[in-house]
Design an enzyme around this catalytic site. Structure first.
Site, PDB file in Angstrom:
ATOM      1  N   ASN A 212       0.821  -1.210   0.000  1.00 11.04           N
ATOM      2  CA  ASN A 212       0.000   0.000   0.000  1.00 11.04           C
ATOM      3  C   ASN A 212       0.860   1.267   0.000  1.00 11.04           C
ATOM      4  OD1 ASN A 212      -2.371  -1.298  -0.263  1.00 11.04           O
ATOM      5  ND2 ASN A 212      -3.111  -0.949   1.814  1.00 11.04           N
ATOM      6  N   GLY A 257      -3.960  13.488 -10.822  1.00  8.57           N
ATOM      7  CA  GLY A 257      -5.270  14.103 -10.612  1.00  8.57           C
ATOM      8  C   GLY A 257      -5.450  14.438  -9.150  1.00  8.57           C
ATOM      9  N   CYS A 264      -8.291   2.743   2.893  1.00  9.49           N
ATOM     10  CA  CYS A 264      -7.042   1.974   3.058  1.00  9.49           C
ATOM     11  C   CYS A 264      -5.777   2.806   2.906  1.00  9.49           C
ATOM     12  CB  CYS A 264      -7.015   0.813   2.076  1.00  9.49           C
ATOM     13  SG  CYS A 264      -8.243  -0.423   2.487  1.00  9.49           S
TER      14      CYS A 264
HETATM   15  C1  UDX Z   1      -6.163  -0.266  -2.090  1.00 10.76           C
HETATM   16  C2  UDX Z   1      -5.145  -1.253  -2.678  1.00 10.76           C
HETATM   17  O1  UDX Z   1      -5.110  -1.123  -4.109  1.00 10.76           O
HETATM   18  C3  UDX Z   1      -5.518  -2.683  -2.313  1.00 10.76           C
HETATM   19  O2  UDX Z   1      -4.548  -3.595  -2.789  1.00 10.76           O
HETATM   20  C4  UDX Z   1      -5.615  -2.769  -0.798  1.00 10.76           C
HETATM   21  O3  UDX Z   1      -6.021  -4.069  -0.416  1.00 10.76           O
HETATM   22  C5  UDX Z   1      -6.606  -1.737  -0.247  1.00 10.76           C
HETATM   23  O4  UDX Z   1      -6.227  -0.441  -0.689  1.00 10.76           O
HETATM   24  P1  UDX Z   1      -8.630   0.523  -2.758  1.00 10.76           P
HETATM   25  O5  UDX Z   1      -8.608   1.385  -1.549  1.00 10.76           O
HETATM   26  O6  UDX Z   1      -9.852  -0.298  -3.056  1.00 10.76           O
HETATM   27  O7  UDX Z   1      -7.410  -0.538  -2.717  1.00 10.76           O
HETATM   28  O8  UDX Z   1      -8.409   1.483  -3.988  1.00 10.76           O
HETATM   29  P2  UDX Z   1      -7.341   1.685  -5.157  1.00 10.76           P
HETATM   30  O9  UDX Z   1      -7.882   1.154  -6.409  1.00 10.76           O
HETATM   31  O10 UDX Z   1      -5.997   1.237  -4.741  1.00 10.76           O
HETATM   32  O11 UDX Z   1      -7.364   3.275  -5.259  1.00 10.76           O
HETATM   33  C6  UDX Z   1      -7.000   4.067  -4.135  1.00 10.76           C
HETATM   34  C7  UDX Z   1      -7.098   5.548  -4.443  1.00 10.76           C
HETATM   35  O12 UDX Z   1      -6.068   5.928  -5.336  1.00 10.76           O
HETATM   36  C8  UDX Z   1      -8.400   5.990  -5.097  1.00 10.76           C
HETATM   37  O13 UDX Z   1      -8.825   7.195  -4.478  1.00 10.76           O
HETATM   38  C9  UDX Z   1      -8.020   6.233  -6.539  1.00 10.76           C
HETATM   39  O14 UDX Z   1      -8.835   7.211  -7.145  1.00 10.76           O
HETATM   40  C10 UDX Z   1      -6.585   6.716  -6.397  1.00 10.76           C
HETATM   41  N1  UDX Z   1      -5.747   6.500  -7.597  1.00 10.76           N
HETATM   42  C11 UDX Z   1      -5.517   5.237  -8.047  1.00 10.76           C
HETATM   43  C12 UDX Z   1      -5.164   7.581  -8.233  1.00 10.76           C
HETATM   44  O15 UDX Z   1      -5.356   8.741  -7.823  1.00 10.76           O
HETATM   45  N2  UDX Z   1      -4.370   7.362  -9.321  1.00 10.76           N
HETATM   46  C13 UDX Z   1      -4.117   6.123  -9.791  1.00 10.76           C
HETATM   47  O16 UDX Z   1      -3.376   6.002 -10.782  1.00 10.76           O
HETATM   48  C14 UDX Z   1      -4.710   5.022  -9.144  1.00 10.76           C
END
Ligand code: UDX
Length: 433
Positions: A212, A257, A264
């Site tokens: 993470n 962005g 998490c």
């Molecule tokens: C995350 C981890 O990916 C996962 O492996 C763990 O078990 C829990 O935490 P999650 O919180 O469901 O999962 O969301 P994730 O898809 O990782 O996105 C997290 C945040 O990052 C979101 O707010 C998303 O909008 C942002 N994000 C993601 C970006 O700003 N840019 C990106 O390129 C990818």
């Protein structure tokens, strides 16, 4: 195999339903009665694609049952997954382990036979060791093994990530027997060729927090470069695409962005920093503070951009906020960057109307004073600025001409850099990121 899953939130409900899908007999334990009632009817108290169908199916097949009784849990099986939440402590960075501790303290005294407790919750390194000691103290009369089996599921893809994970990780104490049990539990997944990394408990705990922390760092890295792009007049998307072709870097998680939010990443990097501090290794993770800072600056910058396009002051301006979930395909608004920005703009005097395909109810609950619209177009009526703050497909495919017909001014802020800029500009929009 018979097994118990303790805690039926995002993680536990998904895990329980997926274990039933793998053919196991599962008893899910949830202490909140309303949640239990919904789940027992095959209803999910949050939006997660594919989960309600799975849950309903296995409630009906009888492979999955829900209870609030630890007594029943202790009688049902000898394998127990701990899937309770580990939120951030109020006013502190560290993780609040009270639910994990309570699960152990409730369950272990009731155990009838030797048992295996498999932790799935994200915990600070050293937790499994502490729990193993606690368990031995509570029950010197039987063998209760503690091992850690962290979960990497993403919201919105939880079922797929659980049934077809990139890898499985298990942390066992020496002399433990957890590996064979875990191989049996996940047999179908392992047969697909999924790697299983067996290590010691502290390493398994650190796998999760490191993963993470890396993801958060990757997002803040590209957002830091975006800040430089703003100053230099360069195109962050082109840069992300170009560096992403390097297989060592990879394009995923390089979307600049509004930054990361959710239940998490923000809390996990903070708990990781706090734990490193307790261990005397604070310096090693001091960069995570900057990761957090860059991420928070994205929100402030978004509000400043809105102020700028509204002529220097938000007072009396009407702003449409499209998207309030922390990411698409989710109704989760925990630490949602979108809602945070909406709230800050309202504080500065803007009239903010929010629309989200799934997160309306949750948003209203924590931000009741914002205005909410029944559709994206309705939110945009008479708007001085339209802001895309969560990249739902519904917003990506909006017709710029139809939106232009209802707004007061044609200014769009693409907070997730997800729109087709050329199309919007062609329809007379001022496009800002
Ligand atoms: C995350 C981890 O990916 C996962 O492996 C763990 O078990 C829990 O935490 P999650 O919180 O469901 O999962 O969301 P994730 O898809 O990782 O996105 C997290 C945040 O990052 C979101 O707010 C998303 O909008 C942002 N994000 C993601 C970006 O700003 N840019 C990106 O390129 C990818």
């Amino acid at each position: 195999m018979r097994m118990v899953v303790i805690g039926l939130g995002y993680l536990g409900a998904t895990h329980a339903a997926c274990m039933a899908e793998l053919g196991h007999d599962v008893l899910g334990i949830e202490i909140i009665a309303e949640k239990r009632e919904l789940l027992a009817k095959g209803e999910v108290p949050f939006y997660e694609p594919g989960l309600p169908e799975l849950l309903e199916r296995h409630i009906q097949t009888g492979k999955l049952a829900v209870s609030g009784s630890y007594q029943e849990a202790a009688e049902f099986a000898d394998v127990f997954f701990i899937a309770v939440g580990t939120p951030q402590k109020k006013g502190e960075y560290s993780a609040d382990l009270r639910y994990v501790d309570a699960a152990i303290d409730e369950l272990v005294p009731l155990l009838k036979r030797d048992a295996l407790i498999l932790g799935k919750s994200t915990v600070p390194v050293g937790t499994a060791q502490r729990l193993a000691e606690r368990v031995a103290e509570l029950r010197p009369d039987i063998q209760v093994e503690v091992a850690w089996n962290p979960e990497f599921l993403r919201e919105g893809f939880a079922v797929k990530d659980t049934l077809h994970p990139d890898r499985l990780v298990l942390g066992v104490f020496s002399g433990g027997t957890a590996e064979q049990v875990v191989r049996d539990v996940y047999e179908a997944i392992l047969n697909e060729g999924t790697p299983l990394i067996v290590t010691d408990p502290p390493s398994s705990e650190l796998v999760k927090t490191s993963a993470n922390a890396f993801l958060a760092t990757k997002i803040s890295f590209i957002n830091a470069i975006a800040e430089v792009c703003d100053a230099a007049g360069a195109d962050i998307k082109a840069i992300a695409d170009a560096i992403g072709y390097d297989a060592r870097i990879g394009r995923k998680f390089l979307n600049a962005g509004l930054g990361f939010g959710g239940g998490c990443l923000p809390k996990d990097i903070r708990a990781f920093m706090a734990r490193a501090g307790e261990l005397g290794a604070a310096e090693a993770l001091s960069f995570l503070r900057e990761v957090d800072n860059v991420n928070m600056r994205r929100r402030t910058r978004m509000v400043e951009l809105a102020r700028e396009v509204c002529g220097g002051s938000l007072l009396g301006s009407r702003v449409a906020v499209l998207g309030s979930a922390f990411k698409p395909e989710s109704d989760d608004v925990r630490d949602s960057p979108a809602l945070n920005v909406a709230g800050q703009m309202q504080l500065q005097g803007a009239s903010v109307t929010v629309y989200d395909p799934k997160a309306m109810e949750n948003s209203r609950r924590i931000f009741p004073t914002l205005d909410y619209a029944a559709s994206a177009l309705e939110a945009c009526v008479d708007a001085d600025a339209v802001m895309i703050l969560t990249e739902w497909n519904e917003f990506i495919s909006l017709d710029p001409a139809r939106v232009a017909a209802v707004t007061r001014k044609n200014v769009v802020i693409d907070g997730r850099m997800c729109l087709n800029q050329t199309e919007w500009v062609r329809h007379g929009w001022v496009y800002r990121v």
